[in-house]
Motif scaffolding. Structure first.
Motif, PDB file in Angstrom:
ATOM      1  N   SER A 120       0.766  -1.230  -0.064  1.00  0.00           N
ATOM      2  CA  SER A 120      -0.031  -0.071  -0.005  1.00  0.00           C
ATOM      3  C   SER A 120       0.894   1.304  -0.016  1.00  0.00           C
ATOM      4  O   SER A 120       0.279   2.252  -0.281  1.00  0.00           O
ATOM      5  CB  SER A 120      -0.728   0.019   1.320  1.00  0.00           C
ATOM      6  N   THR A 121       2.065   1.081   0.351  1.00  0.00           N
ATOM      7  CA  THR A 121       3.180   2.312   0.295  1.00  0.00           C
ATOM      8  C   THR A 121       3.729   2.549  -0.959  1.00  0.00           C
ATOM      9  O   THR A 121       4.623   3.387  -1.277  1.00  0.00           O
ATOM     10  CB  THR A 121       4.032   2.013   1.601  1.00  0.00           C
ATOM     11  N   ILE A 122       3.620   1.615  -2.155  1.00  0.00           N
ATOM     12  CA  ILE A 122       4.294   1.587  -3.248  1.00  0.00           C
ATOM     13  C   ILE A 122       3.770   2.483  -4.030  1.00  0.00           C
ATOM     14  O   ILE A 122       2.524   2.389  -4.288  1.00  0.00           O
ATOM     15  CB  ILE A 122       4.628   0.093  -3.769  1.00  0.00           C
ATOM     16  N   ASP A 123       4.613   3.325  -4.480  1.00  0.00           N
ATOM     17  CA  ASP A 123       4.075   4.082  -5.817  1.00  0.00           C
ATOM     18  C   ASP A 123       3.838   3.837  -7.279  1.00  0.00           C
ATOM     19  O   ASP A 123       3.104   3.748  -7.839  1.00  0.00           O
ATOM     20  CB  ASP A 123       4.998   5.278  -5.803  1.00  0.00           C
ATOM     21  N   VAL A 124       4.958   2.972  -7.563  1.00  0.00           N
ATOM     22  CA  VAL A 124       4.981   2.594  -8.878  1.00  0.00           C
ATOM     23  C   VAL A 124       5.785   0.815  -8.610  1.00  0.00           C
ATOM     24  O   VAL A 124       6.783   0.937  -8.153  1.00  0.00           O
ATOM     25  CB  VAL A 124       6.006   3.237  -9.959  1.00  0.00           C
ATOM     26  N   VAL A 125       5.198  -0.213  -9.475  1.00  0.00           N
ATOM     27  CA  VAL A 125       5.593  -1.381  -9.586  1.00  0.00           C
ATOM     28  C   VAL A 125       5.939  -1.367 -10.995  1.00  0.00           C
ATOM     29  O   VAL A 125       4.898  -1.363 -11.941  1.00  0.00           O
ATOM     30  CB  VAL A 125       4.749  -2.565  -9.245  1.00  0.00           C
ATOM     31  N   ALA A 126       7.064  -1.776 -11.584  1.00  0.00           N
ATOM     32  CA  ALA A 126       7.584  -1.812 -12.939  1.00  0.00           C
ATOM     33  C   ALA A 126       8.312  -2.763 -13.358  1.00  0.00           C
ATOM     34  O   ALA A 126       9.202  -3.315 -12.690  1.00  0.00           O
ATOM     35  CB  ALA A 126       8.349  -0.268 -13.372  1.00  0.00           C
ATOM     36  N   ASP A 127       8.409  -3.276 -14.534  1.00  0.00           N
ATOM     37  CA  ASP A 127       9.415  -3.952 -15.235  1.00  0.00           C
ATOM     38  C   ASP A 127      10.517  -3.098 -15.574  1.00  0.00           C
ATOM     39  O   ASP A 127      10.232  -2.042 -16.123  1.00  0.00           O
ATOM     40  CB  ASP A 127       8.684  -4.663 -16.456  1.00  0.00           C
ATOM     41  N   LEU A 128      11.746  -3.672 -15.481  1.00  0.00           N
ATOM     42  CA  LEU A 128      12.859  -2.915 -15.900  1.00  0.00           C
ATOM     43  C   LEU A 128      12.795  -2.475 -17.252  1.00  0.00           C
ATOM     44  O   LEU A 128      13.398  -1.304 -17.327  1.00  0.00           O
ATOM     45  CB  LEU A 128      14.211  -3.632 -15.396  1.00  0.00           C
ATOM     46  N   VAL A 231      10.944  -2.657  -8.610  1.00  0.00           N
ATOM     47  CA  VAL A 231      11.438  -3.104  -9.924  1.00  0.00           C
ATOM     48  C   VAL A 231      11.821  -4.499 -10.218  1.00  0.00           C
ATOM     49  O   VAL A 231      12.539  -5.052  -9.262  1.00  0.00           O
ATOM     50  CB  VAL A 231      12.682  -2.124 -10.355  1.00  0.00           C
ATOM     51  N   SER A 232      11.253  -5.252 -11.259  1.00  0.00           N
ATOM     52  CA  SER A 232      11.675  -6.455 -11.203  1.00  0.00           C
ATOM     53  C   SER A 232      12.323  -6.344 -12.893  1.00  0.00           C
ATOM     54  O   SER A 232      11.862  -5.933 -13.811  1.00  0.00           O
ATOM     55  CB  SER A 232      10.407  -7.214 -11.342  1.00  0.00           C
TER      56      SER A 232
END
Length: 437
Positions: A120-128, A231-232
Motif C-alpha cells: 500500500s506504500t508503493i508508488d510504482v511497480v514496474a518492469d525494468l 522494480v523487477s
C-alpha cells in the motif's frame, strides 16, 4: 483506436471537433516530457534498497516457478572462445512477469518476514524494461541532434507498455513484447544478429538445483527521487557463491550502487498469482554478486570498434543503476571469437565520481521521476488501464488491446495495494504530483 485517439487530440487542440468530443480529454490524452526539472548537482541514485523476491521461470505444463531460484553461474572460461552467431526468431521477453513476481514475493515473505513488502506504500511497480524504454525515449527526445528513426533505437526496447491503476496509490507498468517489424509488402524484416544469448549460454552454467529453470528474475524495492518503487528484471548471471546451495537466508540490504533459448510455446498463466505452482529450489544470492553481461565487436587488431553500441554507458549505466547490478562484464569479440572480457565495478567510488560528471545521463535520470509522476497522475485520473505508446514528442494514451487484458492483474491480486485504514495517501500525492498537461 490508435489513429482515432491521435486525431481526437489534434482536433481538441485546434478546436475543430464538436463540443461533445471535448469531454474525452480526461480519458484520451498525451503525456509530454517535463521541461523544468531544476538544477541539482547531487546524482540521483536509489536509496534504501531492499530485496523483495527472486525466481526462475520453467516450461512445465502447469505454470511453475522455482523460488528463490538462482541466476546462471559465471564460469570464467579461458579465452579465446568461439561462439556461433545466433539469430533469434522471437524476442526473449517474458511480458507476463507481474504475476510470478507477486507469487514469489508472497512465498518468500512467509518464511522471511523481513522481506515482506507493504504494497500500500508503493508508488510504482514496474518492469525494468519499461523504465529503460522511458529513459531511452527521454534521451532521444532531449537530444535534438540524435535521429529518431533508428533500427537499433526505441523499437529494440519496445515503444509501448500497459499502465494499470490499483485501488490505492500504486500504479503498475507492464511490459509489452515488441512485435516483429514488417516491410511494406508484409514480409517480416530480418532480425538483427547477435552473439549475446549464445555467449551467455556457453560462458555460464545453471545454478545448483535450478537445472530445469529458464530465465532468472529478481525484484527489489527502493526510494528514487521521492518515489517508492518495486522494480523487477531479468538477471544475466552471478559470481559463484561459496555458500551452501541449500541456504535459506535472504541477502542483506545493499548500499546503492545467460539463459537457454526460449521454447516455441509457453504455458499460459492463470488469472491469479495464487494458482502458480512454487517449487523450492536454488539459493539466495546477494545483490553484490549479480553480473550484467554485454558483448561488443572489436577490430581485427583487438581495438574497440567505433560503433560498439552495446557498450554505450548512456544505456548500460542507467540499466545497471535501476537494477542495482554492481558488475559489468563486457566481452569483446573479433568475428565469432571472443578474445577478452573486461570487468567494471559500477559501484566503485572512482566510477561513481566519473558517472556523476555525465551530464546527459544524470539529466535523463532526473527527468524519469517527473515522467513517472505524470503517468501515475493520468492513471489515477482515468481509473482504468491504458496503453502508453511512444511518439517523437509525446506518449499517446490509448485503449488496452483486448488480446492483452489477461496480462493485467485481477481483483484478487489488486487487493494487496488497497490503502490501510486511516491512510491519507491521496492528499499527500495531490500535493506532489505535477499538473497534467
Amino acid at each position: 483506436m490508435a489513429s482515432s485517439a491521435s486525431s481526437s487530440l489534434r482536433g481538441i487542440a485546434s478546436g475543430t471537433l464538436p463540443q461533445i468530443w471535448k469531454h474525452r480529454l480526461s480519458v484520451t490524452r498525451s503525456v509530454r516530457l517535463p521541461i523544468d526539472i531544476g538544477q541539482d548537482d547531487v546524482p540521483l541514485v536509489p536509496q534504501n534498497v531492499k530485496y523483495v523476491a527472486s525466481y526462475n521461470r520453467t516450461n512445465d505444463p502447469q505454470p511453475t516457478i522455482l523460488v528463490p531460484g538462482s541466476p546462471r553461474q559465471w564460469l570464467d572460461l579461458p579465452l579465446p572462445l568461439v561462439v556461433p552467431c545466433d539469430v533469434p526468431d522471437t524476442p526473449r521477453i517474458f511480458a507476463e512477469a507481474m504475476l510470478p513476481m507477486l507469487r514469489a514475493a508472497d512465498t518468500i515473505a512467509l518464511s522471511h518476514p523481513e522481506c515482506a513488502v507493504d504494497w500500500s506504500t508503493i508508488d510504482v511497480v514496474a518492469d525494468l524494461g519499461v523504465l529503460r524504454t522511458l529513459l531511452h525515449w527521454i534521451h532521444r527526445f532531449s537530444n535534438p541532434h540524435m535521429p529518431w528513426k533508428d533500427v537499433r533505437g526505441l523499437e529494440s526496447f519496445g515503444s509501448r507498455f500497459d499502465v494499470q491503476p490499483t485501488t490505492g496509490r500504486t500504479v503498475l507498468l507492464h511490459r509489452i513484447p515488441p512485435t516483429p517489424r514488417r516491410l511494406a509488402w508484409g514480409r517480416k524484416q530480418r532480425p538483427h544478429t547477435s552473439f549475446g544469448s549464445d555467449f551467455e549460454r556457453l560462458a555460464t552454467a545453471p545454478g545448483a538445483g535450478c537445472e530445469r529453470g529458464l530465465e532468472h528474475y529478481r525484484a527489489i524495492q527502493y526510494d528514487f527521487g521521492g518515489l517508492r518503487l518495486v522494480v523487477s528484471g531479468e538477471v544475466d548471471a552471478c559470481i559463484p557463491q561459496d555458500a551452501d546451495p541449500s541456504s535459506t537466508s535472504p541477502p542483506p540490504a545493499q548500499a546503492p550502487i545467460g539463459s537457454p533459448p526460449d521454447p516455441p510455446e509457453r504455458p499460459a498463466l492463470p488469472p491469479r498469482s495464487a494458482d502458480i505452482a512454487v517449487v523450492p529450489a536454488g539459493a539466495f544470492v546477494p545483490q553484490s554478486a549479480l553480473l550484467e553481461i554485454k558483448t561488443e565487436g572489436l577490430r581485427h587488431d583487438g581495438g574497440r570498434r567505433v560503433h560498439a553500441w552495446m557498450h554505450t554507458w548512456s544505456r548500460t549505466y542507467p540499466q545497471m543503476l535501476l537494477s542495482q547490478t554492481p558488475t559489468l562484464l563486457a566481452a569483446g569479440r573479433v568475428r565469432e571469437t571472443f578474445v577478452r572480457v573486461r570487468r567494471t565495478r559500477v559501484d566503485a567510488d572512482a566510477f561513481r565520481a566519473e558517472a556523476a560528471r555525465w551530464a546527459d545521463v544524470q539529466r535523463d535520470l532526473r527527468l524519469l521521476v517527473p515522467m513517472l509522476r505524470r503517468f501515475c497522475g493520468v492513471a489515477r485520473a482515468r481509473g482504468a488501464p491504458f496503453t502508453a505508446r511512444a511518439f517523437k514528442d509525446r506518449w499517446a494514451v490509448q485503449e488496452v488491446d483486448r488480446a492483452r487484458e489477461h496480462w493485467l492483474l485481477g481483483p484478487e491480486d489488486l487487493e494487496r495495494f488497497a490503502p490501510r485504514a486511516g491512510a491519507s495517501w491521496k492528499v499527500r500525492n495531490r500535493t506532489r504530483t505535477p499538473r497534467e498537461p
